[in-house]
Scaffold this active site. Structure first.
Site, PDB file in Angstrom:
ATOM      1  N   ASN A 143      35.152  32.521  47.189  1.00  0.00           N
ATOM      2  CA  ASN A 143      34.485  33.044  48.484  1.00  0.00           C
ATOM      3  C   ASN A 143      33.602  32.056  48.961  1.00  0.00           C
ATOM      4  OD1 ASN A 143      31.776  34.370  48.910  1.00  0.00           O
ATOM      5  ND2 ASN A 143      32.417  34.416  46.801  1.00  0.00           N
ATOM      6  N   CYS A 183      23.518  32.171  45.076  1.00  0.00           N
ATOM      7  CA  CYS A 183      24.670  32.095  46.077  1.00  0.00           C
ATOM      8  C   CYS A 183      24.788  30.546  46.257  1.00  0.00           C
ATOM      9  CB  CYS A 183      24.439  32.758  47.341  1.00  0.00           C
ATOM     10  SG  CYS A 183      25.437  32.805  48.440  1.00  0.00           S
ATOM     11  N   CYS A 214      43.427  25.327  13.379  1.00  0.00           N
ATOM     12  CA  CYS A 214      42.651  25.052  14.612  1.00  0.00           C
ATOM     13  C   CYS A 214      42.986  26.322  15.680  1.00  0.00           C
ATOM     14  CB  CYS A 214      43.116  23.677  15.297  1.00  0.00           C
ATOM     15  SG  CYS A 214      45.073  23.781  15.730  1.00  0.00           S
TER      16      CYS A 214
HETATM   17  C1  FMN Z   1      33.002  37.865  48.335  1.00  0.00           C
HETATM   18  C2  FMN Z   1      31.852  37.817  47.495  1.00  0.00           C
HETATM   19  C3  FMN Z   1      30.602  37.891  48.029  1.00  0.00           C
HETATM   20  C4  FMN Z   1      29.398  37.719  47.168  1.00  0.00           C
HETATM   21  N1  FMN Z   1      28.406  37.834  47.666  1.00  0.00           N
HETATM   22  C5  FMN Z   1      27.250  37.960  46.650  1.00  0.00           C
HETATM   23  C6  FMN Z   1      25.980  38.130  47.477  1.00  0.00           C
HETATM   24  O1  FMN Z   1      25.821  38.598  48.640  1.00  0.00           O
HETATM   25  N2  FMN Z   1      24.950  38.025  46.562  1.00  0.00           N
HETATM   26  C7  FMN Z   1      24.862  37.942  45.138  1.00  0.00           C
HETATM   27  O2  FMN Z   1      24.161  38.053  44.488  1.00  0.00           O
HETATM   28  N3  FMN Z   1      26.141  37.624  44.633  1.00  0.00           N
HETATM   29  C8  FMN Z   1      27.203  37.669  45.695  1.00  0.00           C
HETATM   30  N4  FMN Z   1      28.370  37.359  45.035  1.00  0.00           N
HETATM   31  C9  FMN Z   1      28.587  37.333  43.442  1.00  0.00           C
HETATM   32  C10 FMN Z   1      28.866  38.634  42.598  1.00  0.00           C
HETATM   33  O3  FMN Z   1      28.075  39.468  42.906  1.00  0.00           O
HETATM   34  C11 FMN Z   1      29.296  38.094  41.076  1.00  0.00           C
HETATM   35  O4  FMN Z   1      27.997  37.779  40.553  1.00  0.00           O
HETATM   36  C12 FMN Z   1      30.281  37.338  40.784  1.00  0.00           C
HETATM   37  O5  FMN Z   1      31.237  37.496  41.767  1.00  0.00           O
HETATM   38  C13 FMN Z   1      30.857  37.489  39.287  1.00  0.00           C
HETATM   39  O6  FMN Z   1      31.045  38.681  39.202  1.00  0.00           O
HETATM   40  P1  FMN Z   1      32.820  39.076  39.128  1.00  0.00           P
HETATM   41  O7  FMN Z   1      33.337  38.111  38.151  1.00  0.00           O
HETATM   42  O8  FMN Z   1      32.777  40.265  38.507  1.00  0.00           O
HETATM   43  O9  FMN Z   1      33.278  38.894  40.398  1.00  0.00           O
HETATM   44  C14 FMN Z   1      29.517  37.649  45.515  1.00  0.00           C
HETATM   45  C15 FMN Z   1      30.817  37.664  45.251  1.00  0.00           C
HETATM   46  C16 FMN Z   1      31.901  37.624  45.862  1.00  0.00           C
HETATM   47  C17 FMN Z   1      33.448  37.273  45.608  1.00  0.00           C
END
Ligand code: FMN
Ligand code: FAD
Ligand code: SF4
Ligand code: SF4
Ligand code: SF4
Lengths: 424, 455
Positions: free
Chosen positions: A75, A137, A385
């Site tokens: 994203n 981020c 392996c």
């Molecule tokens: C569209 C999108 C926006 C995100 N925005 C933020 C955010 O504003 N702040 C943040 O700390 N993490 C943000 N993240 C990261 C998520 O909080 C999370 O750390 C990351 O997606 C990994 O977890 P997952 O594999 O369950 O998605 C965002 C992720 C996505 C997909």
């Protein structure tokens, strides 16, 4: 039934399943739906200083598996694009309405003391249970001196954490970016700054694919693109390793860890907990399927805990950490070899060609009278392996069986074949 | 006009209904279905499906190509092994060939990969801008192919590819053999046999002469003299006889004869339909006949076989198609007598009940009569000896009435090759005929080029 409730860094929640700071936690409407669905907590979509961020269109792209199952998404969204005031008002109301759920507020403001000093009292006034510092981020924000830029500089991490501990009484969770070489350096910095916990991982710098007709990477904004943040099932192995690295680091021993990255099932969650997480956060899985997934996660986890006799999460939290070590401490005399269950084998030949072309030529292909083939492991050639077991399409068809080598435990540190071995 | 049935009425169904009933039995996959299905393939090594395909198509490779959106690459892979891959995809009894062997057909799995449907998808959607195969530099060698069925066409194409010039001698007005005249109409729709023929001829170097019948206006001796090699792909032009009296009576005919007319008919509602009919036989031809008659509107279709269901040559899949079309499968009954009405037309058949005694079929004393307006014989095809009458042709060694060939498709006469149904080798299937034609072309080429080197 097992007790799923937790107290994480002093924050209480009825279960360890929290929604990560992201679109699912963007506003009251979503968060209320999530609580109704049964989530134990949420980390509110990252707040920043006004004016609010502005997003582009389009924003996401995906990496797919063979059946178009989403392996990971990428994203290029920024932090909240709504005003601070609206967010704070909604947070206050939601916390009031849902007192038993964990409500953490994610924050990202410029790396100057003044900014933190201003925003922290406003957040604390909402009644939220804690704050999470978004240093991770990996796009957009770094160019403004925030996000990954902070997360990648240990001194900044420590400094900002300390400001937060100074100007706020709430538990401080530091969210770590994986876009660094050694995650422990950042965790140690947070620890020094007084963090109550770390959470990880945020998203990983990525480009998921390229539109070969238009010659532009995805997601594209018009005819251009930029790298984004990768998350979802594909990042789980990376996240698990980073969690384990911190969990077994003596310098951060005991620091609570909130596991994030690719969690979509109770089993994923249990694995993060076994490697030292006290709670977990989910984003992509919820984005793909909606909030209802928490139901199967809770049910599956508690049934599995029952079957294992774990009354609560502490009973197994961190239990796999001690078994995670450095390569040099592994038993060089330990040996497994592949064993094919001929009853289960469907004769696809994948184990054979994998081993034959790329491994140790340890699976014989025996041509039968009817033109089909039978595959047999040549025990003496097999190095154990796991490749055949991995490529075999039939689960449990190939078992890696321990063989008794008759040799004692010996690690590389003490192996005479190691020129630098430790002589006792 | 089907002479033996000229006394019967035409189908009562309207043309639109009939057209619908004779449209594609197995509709084609769309792109999404093809992608989903392709993703089920495990890309096996030494894949059992390839081993079970008589034409040795590299199935895992073409399916992987489909999955990677390379439909042309998939089609090229298929056609390089089987130039009639399009019709084979439609007519092959995959349930006893590739799909039977597919590892996903294993008891522990769900269902085989739909290899036939994927093959059709690839060939139908390749949209080549020109013919996908190049001819080698011309060799100046000339090859005679007798019979433009799958065997002959396959041999011609491969030979043309090797740079030889080919003349096909065909008795009938249209080429294609049973693809044109025999396969059930709903398996090969939209004039597919002719469209595929046009595609095949696109390689160049192949001339077809129609109205040329070996044994009538053509002799093997002449061909052998005028050409560098001869390939015989004559098929089985004769139908086996019941050996009963009144076998020539109006109302009794070979199933293949009716199917031929059915396939050529522009207007199905003009075909004579036997409201009550009997089909004798147990193979796929019998099923095809019975099902097509049922789809034309016959209400009482009985397929009668002298042994049990498990002994039938027709695959279970084919039997299911018959049952789904309300065809009654009557077993353990042997034809005894053709029953005629006052006008001398067939009005039924008398059968004896049969059973097994010590593994031998025994005809019991009990008989029963089955009324019918027509009886179709589908008890097997036989080699038509009238094709092999000139002196050289008579020298060809035979086996069980057919032409004897070795694994290189060589007959007992040097320079003369044969393949497909007219030989004693392998099963009588379109795909097998294609493979024979291909292998014969390779053998011919090897021999001719050897001679060139020696010269
Ligand atoms: C569209 C999108 C926006 C995100 N925005 C933020 C955010 O504003 N702040 C943040 O700390 N993490 C943000 N993240 C990261 C998520 O909080 C999370 O750390 C990351 O997606 C990994 O977890 P997952 O594999 O369950 O998605 C965002 C992720 C996505 C997909
Ligand atoms: C009713 C029916 C249904 C069938 N359904 C299927 C099916 O669903 N799937 C499947 O795989 N197989 C099926 N088969 C079998 C398949 O059609 C044959 O195996 C295949 O056509 C054999 O090809 P061929 O080239 O050897 O012979 P044919 O296809 O019979 O071609 C022989 C060609 O030689 C010509 N010829 C014959 N004699 C002479 C002569 N003396 N001089 C010149 N030309 C001559 C004929 O006109 C014809 O064009 C079916 C067969 C029948 C009869
Ligand atoms: S999910 Fe689809 S419909 Fe909804 S905002 Fe995004 S692009 Fe638009
Ligand atoms: S990969 Fe598995 S199923 Fe395939 S041949 Fe090997 S053991 Fe059998
Ligand atoms: S056997 Fe089935 S799964 Fe294996 S390659 Fe062939 S079609 Fe694919």
């Amino acid at each position: 039934m097992a007790d799923l409730s937790i107290v994480f860094a002093g924050i209480k929640a009825p279960n360890p399943f929290w929604l990560a700071s992201a679109p699912p936690t963007d506003k009251a409407y979503n968060v209320v739906r999530a609580f109704e669905a049964g989530w134990g907590g949420v980390v509110w979509k990252t707040l920043g200083e006004d004016p609010a961020a502005v997003n582009v269109s389009s924003r996401y792209s995906a990496h797919y598996g063979a059946n178009r199952e989403v392996l990971g998404i990428n994203n290029i969204e920024l932090i909240t694009d709504r005003s601070l005031e609206i967010n704070l008002r909604e947070i206050t109301q939601v916390k009031k309405d849902w007192p038993d759920r964990a409500l953490i507020v994610s924050l990202m403001v410029p790396c100057v003391e003044e900014s933190w000093k201003n925003i922290l009292p406003l957040v604390e006034a909402t009644g939220a249970d804690g704050i999470e510092l978004n240093f991770g981020c990996p796009h957009g924000m770094p160019e403004r001196g925030m996000g990954a830029a902070v997360g990648q500089v240990p001194e900044y991490v420590e400094q900002v954490t300390r400001w937060c501990k100074t100007y706020c009484s709430l538990p401080v969770i530091v969210k770590l970016t994986p876009n660094i070489t050694d995650i422990r350096v950042a965790a140690r910095a947070a620890h020094r700054g007084g963090a109550d916990a770390v959470s990880l991982i945020n998203t990983i710098n990525s480009i998921t694919s390229v539109d070969l007709d238009r010659m532009v990477a995805l997601p594209s904004v018009g005819s251009q693109s930029t790298h984004g943040g990768y998350c979802g099932s594909a990042v789980k192995p990376i996240a698990l390793n980073m969690v384990a690295e911190i969990a077994r680091d003596p310098q951060t021993r005991g620091l609570p860890i909130c596991g994030i990255g690719g969690i979509g099932s109770w089993r994923d969650a249990a694995e993060f907990i076994a490697l030292g997480s006290g709670a977990v956060q989910v984003c992509t899985a919820a984005m793909l399927h909606g909030f209802r997934i928490v139901e199967e996660m809770k049910d599956g986890l508690s049934r599995w805990m029952d079957s294992q006799g774990h009354a609560n999460l502490q009973a197994f939290s961190g239990r796999a950490v001690g078994n995670t070590t450095d390569w040099k401490y592994l038993d060089i005399n330990y040996q497994v070899i592949a064993k094919i269950d001929q009853e289960a084998c469907i004769g696809c030949g994948r184990c054979h060609i994998a081993c034959e072309d790329t491994s140790h030529q340890a699976i014989a292909s025996l041509k039968q009278a009817d033109g089909t083939h039978v595959y047999e492991v040549i025990d003496d050639e097999c190095v154990g392996c796991n490749l055949c077991q991995i490529t075999c399409p039939v689960q449990d068809c190939i078992e890696m069986v321990t063989v008794d080598t008759g040799k004692p435990f010996l690690d590389w540190n003490h192996d005479p074949r190691n020129p630098y071995h430790v002589t006792a | 006009m089907i002479q033996p049935l000229s006394h019967l009425p035409h189908s009562q169904e309207d043309p639109a209904t009939l057209a619908a009933r004779f449209s594609d039995l197995a509709p084609p996959l769309n792109a999404r279905q093809a992608h989903l299905e392709a993703s089920r393939c495990l890309y096996c090594y030494d894949a059992p499906c390839v081993n079970a395909c008589p034409s040795e198509i590299d199935i895992p490779s073409f399916i992987r190509n489909i999955h990677q959106d390379n439909v042309q690459g998939a089609a090229q892979k298929i056609l390089s092994a089987n130039i009639l891959g399009g019709s084979c995809a439609r007519v092959c009894p995959t349930e006893v060939l590739c799909q039977q062997a597919c590892v996903r057909n294993n008891a522990h799995e769900c269902a085989p990969v739909l290899i036939g449907s994927l093959q059709r998808y690839a060939v139908d959607n390749a949209h080549f801008s020109g013919h996908p195969f190049q001819r080698a530099a011309t060799t100046g060698k000339r090859i005679a192919v007798v019979g433009a069925g799958p065997a002959g066409l396959s041999c011609a194409h491969r030979s043309a590819m090797h740079g030889h010039d080919v003349v096909i001698f065909e008795a009938r007005d249209k080429a294609g053999g049973l693809n044109e005249y025999g396969i059930a109409k709903y398996k090969l729709v939209d004039d597919y046999a002719q469209r595929e023929l046009d595609f095949l001829l696109g390689i160049g170097g192949i001339e077809i002469r129609h109205g040329q019948r070996l044994g009538e206006n053509l002799s093997l001796s002449d061909l052998h003299q005028q050409f560098d090699a001869v390939f015989l792909g004559l098929g089985l032009a004769a139908s086996k006889q019941l050996g009963l009296s009144d076998e020539q009576a109006p109302g009794l005919l070979a199933a293949t004869e009716y199917i031929r007319e059915l396939r050529q008919a522009d207007d199905l509602s003009q075909l004579p339909v036997a409201d009550r009919c009997i089909v004798l036989g147990a193979g796929n031809t019998a099923i095809d006949m019975a099902v097509q008659m049922a789809r034309l509107g016959a209400r009482d279709v009985n397929l009668v076989y002298r042994r049990g269901l498990e002994d039938m040559g027709a695959t279970l899949h084919e039997q299911d198609i018959a049952k789904a079309n309300q065809v009654r499968l009557l077993t353990w009954a042997q034809p005894q007598q053709v029953l005629l009405d006052d006008a001398g037309h067939v009005c039924g058949m008398r059968f004896s009940r049969t059973h097994l005694e010590n593994g031998r079929l025994v005809i019991g004393a009990e008989t029963f009569d089955l009324p019918a307006d027509a009886i179709f014989k589908a008890i097997g095809q036989a080699f038509d000896d009238s094709a092999l009458v000139d002196p050289l042709a008579r020298e060809l060694k035979r086996q069980d009435g057919r032409i004897l060939v070795d694994e290189h498709l060589r007959t007992s006469v040097p320079g003369v090759y044969a393949g497909g149904d007219c030989t004693s080798l392998d099963q009588d299937l379109t795909v097998q005929a294609v493979q024979h034609g291909k292998l014969a072309a390779e053998a011919i080429n090897a021999q001719l080029m050897l001679n060139v080197e020696a010269a």
